[in-house]
Design an enzyme around this catalytic site. Sequence first.
Site, PDB file in Angstrom:
ATOM      1  N   ASP A  95     -28.602  41.434  18.280  1.00 25.46           N
ATOM      2  CA  ASP A  95     -28.497  43.163  17.273  1.00 25.46           C
ATOM      3  C   ASP A  95     -29.796  43.767  18.307  1.00 25.46           C
ATOM      4  OD1 ASP A  95     -28.484  45.002  16.146  1.00 25.46           O
ATOM      5  OD2 ASP A  95     -29.780  44.957  14.645  1.00 25.46           O
TER       6      ASP A  95
ATOM      7  N   GLU B 233     -24.801  44.117  19.914  1.00 21.76           N
ATOM      8  CA  GLU B 233     -23.839  45.375  19.658  1.00 21.76           C
ATOM      9  C   GLU B 233     -24.096  46.163  20.939  1.00 21.76           C
ATOM     10  OE1 GLU B 233     -25.546  48.132  17.060  1.00 21.76           O
ATOM     11  OE2 GLU B 233     -25.566  46.557  15.683  1.00 21.76           O
TER      12      GLU B 233
ATOM     13  N   ASP C  76     -31.933  43.571   9.994  1.00 17.49           N
ATOM     14  CA  ASP C  76     -32.249  42.974  11.380  1.00 17.49           C
ATOM     15  C   ASP C  76     -30.435  41.500  11.764  1.00 17.49           C
ATOM     16  OD1 ASP C  76     -32.389  45.141  12.725  1.00 17.49           O
ATOM     17  OD2 ASP C  76     -34.478  44.578  11.895  1.00 17.49           O
TER      18      ASP C  76
END
Length: 186
Positions: free
Chosen positions: A7, A73, A145
């Site tokens: 991420d 992502e 996160d």
Amino acid sequence: MRILGIDPGLQTTGFGVVDVDGHRLRYVASGTVRTTGRATGLALGDLPGRLKVLFDGVSEVAARYQPSTAAVEIIFVNVNPQSTLLLGQARGAALTALVNANLPVAEYTALQMKKAVVGHGRAAKSQVQEMVRRLLELPGLPGTDAADALGLAITHAHAGAAMARVGEVAQLTRRQHAMYKAGRSY
């Protein structure tokens, strides 16, 4: 198969490592790579230094856990274009570290990850954390996160094989890795 989820973020990048055996998921590790603060000695304004910390951190995670693939992502365009550009640079540093480690990289939007993990794309961060905890049978909630990174790994575990067959996941082949490392892109 071992999947590394990333991420990306300029201040904090989450990572999550999951082993997949058929439909069974097993938690391996998760955490964050931070680019500012006492540990790095870097200020917010030192963008090149922070990108190096991020590259080195993701490289270290890939070397330590030896994943067979990665899921990252895809960023969205933010209201603030400057923030979007900075996040894009952080994402680029993370992707470069993964490609440098010869990992195939799949990309998913936050909406795809939330839908795969929670069941709907507009899930709150707390819902993602709770479902990741349940799916991986963790004793407590992972940080936001790390939860997003684990969610990306879970998404790829469930959807990656089927999506790759129909070409919906952008994956870099070993030949493409070799071309990029050699400076060619034909």
